[in-house]
Design an enzyme around this catalytic site. Sequence first.
Site, PDB file in Angstrom:
ATOM      1  CE  LYS A 137      16.297  85.074  17.904  1.00  0.00           C
ATOM      2  NZ  LYS A 137      17.670  85.252  18.397  1.00  0.00           N
ATOM      3  NE  ARG A 177      22.614  90.097   9.765  1.00  0.00           N
ATOM      4  CZ  ARG A 177      22.672  89.256  10.795  1.00  0.00           C
ATOM      5  NH1 ARG A 177      21.594  89.063  11.551  1.00  0.00           N
ATOM      6  NH2 ARG A 177      23.772  88.591  11.078  1.00  0.00           N
ATOM      7  CD  GLN A 184      25.584  86.348  16.997  1.00  0.00           C
ATOM      8  OE1 GLN A 184      26.451  86.257  17.858  1.00  0.00           O
ATOM      9  NE2 GLN A 184      24.320  86.020  17.232  1.00  0.00           N
ATOM     10  CG  ASP A 243      20.182  79.804  15.702  1.00  0.00           C
ATOM     11  OD1 ASP A 243      21.215  79.585  16.374  1.00  0.00           O
ATOM     12  OD2 ASP A 243      19.919  80.916  15.199  1.00  0.00           O
ATOM     13  CE  LYS A 287      25.155  79.319  18.067  1.00  0.00           C
ATOM     14  NZ  LYS A 287      25.402  80.519  17.289  1.00  0.00           N
ATOM     15  NE  ARG A 333      20.480  77.034  21.939  1.00  0.00           N
ATOM     16  CZ  ARG A 333      20.175  78.047  21.131  1.00  0.00           C
ATOM     17  NH1 ARG A 333      20.600  78.040  19.890  1.00  0.00           N
ATOM     18  NH2 ARG A 333      19.454  79.054  21.571  1.00  0.00           N
TER      19      ARG A 333
HETATM   20  C1  S3P Z   1      22.896  84.997  14.146  1.00  0.00           C
HETATM   21  C2  S3P Z   1      23.980  84.204  13.924  1.00  0.00           C
HETATM   22  C3  S3P Z   1      24.182  82.907  14.589  1.00  0.00           C
HETATM   23  C4  S3P Z   1      22.899  82.404  15.220  1.00  0.00           C
HETATM   24  C5  S3P Z   1      22.166  83.478  15.978  1.00  0.00           C
HETATM   25  C6  S3P Z   1      21.811  84.614  15.048  1.00  0.00           C
HETATM   26  C7  S3P Z   1      22.801  86.289  13.424  1.00  0.00           C
HETATM   27  O1  S3P Z   1      25.156  83.069  15.602  1.00  0.00           O
HETATM   28  O2  S3P Z   1      23.172  81.326  16.087  1.00  0.00           O
HETATM   29  O3  S3P Z   1      20.992  82.972  16.569  1.00  0.00           O
HETATM   30  O4  S3P Z   1      21.707  86.887  13.390  1.00  0.00           O
HETATM   31  O5  S3P Z   1      23.827  86.738  12.908  1.00  0.00           O
HETATM   32  P1  S3P Z   1      26.734  82.946  15.310  1.00  0.00           P
HETATM   33  O6  S3P Z   1      27.135  84.031  14.404  1.00  0.00           O
HETATM   34  O7  S3P Z   1      27.372  83.099  16.665  1.00  0.00           O
HETATM   35  O8  S3P Z   1      26.910  81.579  14.724  1.00  0.00           O
END
Ligand code: S3P
Length: 454
Positions: free
Chosen positions: A22, A27, A177, A327, A354, A358
């Site tokens: 995912k 990206r 993120q 995750d 999240k 969680r």
């Molecule tokens: C993700 C970063 C993570 C992860 C999310 C996907 C990403 O979040 O928990 O499921 O694709 O950059 P955070 O950046 O908030 O830790």
Amino acid sequence: MRRFRVRRSGALRGSLTVPGDKSIGHRALLFASLAEGASRIRGLSNGLDNHATRGALEAMGVRFQTNEADTTVEGVGLFGLKMPKSSLDCGNSGTTMRLLAGIVSAQKFGVRLVGDASLSSRPMRRIVEPLRARGAHIAGVRGKTEGEHYAPLSIAPLIDGESLTGLRYESPIASAQVKSCLLLSGLYADGPTTVYEPLLSRDHTERMMLALGVPLSSAGTISVLDPAGWVRRWDGFDWTVPGDLSSAAFFLVAGAIVEGSEIEIEGVGTNPTRTGILDALRQARASIELVPRGDGAGNEPVARLVSRHDRIAPVRVGGEIVTRMIDEVPILCALAACAEGRTDIRDAEELRAKESDRLSTMASTLRAFGVDVVELQDGLTIHGMQRGAGRWLTPATVNAHGDHRIAMTAVVLGLVADGESIVEDVACVETSFPGFAERLRALGADLVEEEVEA
Ligand code: S3P
């Protein structure tokens, strides 16, 4: 409401593949949209989260076509996005909202980013503040925590003569993120972007930038994008998205805890910033085999994984391993429930931000299955059940609270609990793992999905 009925399972045996990763999918869609010329993305997940990213880009004038497992994207170039006719709906996907915010903040048109109830209760100040610090006009709305920003996010256009500035940002949290949002906005900035993280979060954005010739350098937890002298363009590409380790993890743990099981998963992404769950399984002395299979999209390593049932030792996880399995903590809890002793999970407070809180949803889920668990502000202590010692998981009726990873973890707990368990509110599984239930059934699980009145 959709729910699963799941019964204690005999051995699960067979091989499968899982949907495309995912994070990499989001990206790949973004970089293909901003490329000059056409790209082909193979193996993209058809989960709702990746779909939300695609939908938002489509609304900004990017054209997509999907045939079976291939998606072709007509890139519009870094400066080719158009003003959408209405708000961009990010659905349940935090990655969609936070990464898009970085790109959209640099445009000469305004956008409103909206999400579902879960996404609208997640913290956005983490991107709003650094984006503002480089000149973006972005604001969220108020919500339950004073001073926090929540979706909908309103982003006003940069006016003529304005541009995003360079930025040095020390992120208080390890978040891919946040890092990706800032690096993506840095593609448009008139100075360098430097992001420091306390621990290295997943580095898919950096790998893709390097593969595409974006002037980025990374060393440990520091990433620098310096656009000086760069042509600000890249060509279309042909990438295969590896299978999602975060989805594979449910099968790795199911294979480890369901007696007599042997489950093989082909083509899974094993980027070292994501493999904390493999390290935790090793610590638990689970039987996991890894056969490297080369590289996929944007320099991403891929492997075949095999998980076989064995006795499970308790684990202690905290610090960087938690960042590398952020995750997978819910499914680690299912492993812990079947371990011979006490598992400690620490430094995991981010789990409270999240799709659900969680730590709290896992604590109540485990308790419903009869597992003894202590909830702390930053983690959980879980006392494993031991069939030999006369204590084992009891069947339960639990609610997934609209959180896909909680729903799938509860199903895995239901595979080992004596009797029939019910997991309610499971439509959310579609966000990341369409076909989850079918795959489990194909391995021999007794799992029924049904629609009932809420
Ligand atoms: C993700 C970063 C993570 C992860 C999310 C996907 C990403 O979040 O928990 O499921 O694709 O950059 P955070 O950046 O908030 O830790």
